[in-house]
Structures are given as structure tokens and as C-alpha cells.
Design a protein around this motif. Sequence first.
Motif, PDB file in Angstrom:
ATOM      1  N   GLU A  44       0.821  -1.215   0.000  1.00 47.36           N
ATOM      2  CA  GLU A  44       0.000   0.000   0.000  1.00 47.36           C
ATOM      3  C   GLU A  44       0.853   1.263   0.000  1.00 47.36           C
ATOM      4  N   ARG A  45       1.997   1.218   0.659  1.00 42.88           N
ATOM      5  CA  ARG A  45       2.895   2.374   0.668  1.00 42.88           C
ATOM      6  C   ARG A  45       4.322   1.901   0.924  1.00 42.88           C
ATOM      7  N   GLY A  46       5.306   2.747   0.589  1.00 43.85           N
ATOM      8  CA  GLY A  46       6.699   2.399   0.810  1.00 43.85           C
ATOM      9  C   GLY A  46       7.220   1.460  -0.264  1.00 43.85           C
ATOM     10  N   GLU A  47       8.373   0.851   0.007  1.00 44.47           N
ATOM     11  CA  GLU A  47       9.009  -0.059  -0.944  1.00 44.47           C
ATOM     12  C   GLU A  47       9.357  -1.380  -0.262  1.00 44.47           C
ATOM     13  N   LEU A  48       8.869  -2.460  -0.835  1.00 42.78           N
ATOM     14  CA  LEU A  48       9.185  -3.809  -0.362  1.00 42.78           C
ATOM     15  C   LEU A  48      10.365  -4.345  -1.169  1.00 42.78           C
TER      16      LEU A  48
END
Length: 222
Positions: A44-48
Amino acid sequence: ILFDPPESYSLDIEVLPLSEFKSRLKDTVHETQRPFFYMLFVVERGELIHFVDFMERRCVAHDYLLIKPNQIHRFSNQFDWDGWVLIFSAELLLNNSKEEEILYQLPTTFSMSRSLFEACVNHLKSMSTDTELNAPKNELNALLRHQLSSLILRLRLAEGLFDFNLEADSIRNARFNRFRLLLESHFSTEHQVGFYAAELGLSLKTLNRLCLQIANASAKSL
């Protein structure tokens, strides 16, 4: 690693937010693992940043990452992303060959359209809420399995994600993989080929022919 939810959780499918999933990992977060189940991450947000079969994968908002049974994976050092995690045993779909074949064809990562992303997140939220219903376990499991099947089919029909027809070789390989997964989980208690054929929805003759085509060995010898 087998599908092994907490003792307090008795359902066949887990759907949980990343915050809850992270708290469960504890000291094992950086270990290289080979799970015997499916894991679907929706960002949903950020970087995996994740390593799957020794390849680095990067996912940002609106992306998913799918880890399939027997794939080697490892988390990176960062968890500054948020999203949802869907976990279920490979055995859960052994009798639903269409869904299993779709999962085997899905790419490891994919950037979803806004509409598909929102539909998937809403679907996962609904499943997560339903796990807390005060209802008989068998009925809850049936509900979750139907919802899982619906999610898989939604991905199958998504524009841009699939542009193929399942080839005969792909279907044979998917069936043999299901047979192998069944063997790994039941070899200590089930020694009759008929059990595996019934679980796969195949005749003994078809299962044996499949094993000869793929492994050059009879089903009984495997």
C-alpha cells in the motif's frame, strides 16, 4: 516450512496487515526460507525489497509479490512499507486445478492498476474481517476458500496481467507439481497411489501416464 499459524488461529487461510505479520517474524526475519505454502504481499505504501530464488525483487505501492511453494525467499533489512499479507497452504487448492494452474502462471511481481489494486485491498480487508466472525470453523473456512478463489480469478481476468492460454505442458507440469506436494505432505501415512489420484481428481491410469511423461517413472515408484 509448513503452513503453521498460531495455536489460537484455527482457519485454513490467514489474512493480516503487515504490522501484525512483522511482529510474528521476530528473530527469523533475515533467515533464508523455503515455505511449503503461498504468500501474497500487496504493498500500500513504501518499498518492499525481497529476495526470491536469490533474485532481488522491488515492489512499491500498487504492486504485489507472490511467493509460491518451494521457492527460496528472504526478507531484506528494511520494513518501511505497509500493506497486506495473504497466507495459505498449497494443499488447500489441490482439488481446484484451475486456481492452482492460475497461481503457477502468475508472475512473481506485478504492478496493478488503481482499480485492480483497490479491489484486491478491499477483498483482503473483507477476508481479514471475516476471519473474526463468530461462526462454525468449517463454514468460515468454506467462506474464506470461496473468497480466495474469487481473488485468484480476479487476477486471472485483470487486463495486462494475463495474455495467454494455458498450454498442455503447463497443465501437465502444474498437475505433477500438485502430486509432488501431496507426496511430500502425506508420504508417511498414505502409501496407495489411489489416494493421490483421488485427491488430484485423476484416474490411476492418467496419474501414472503423467508421472511417466514428466519423471520417466511410474506413480507407484515415486
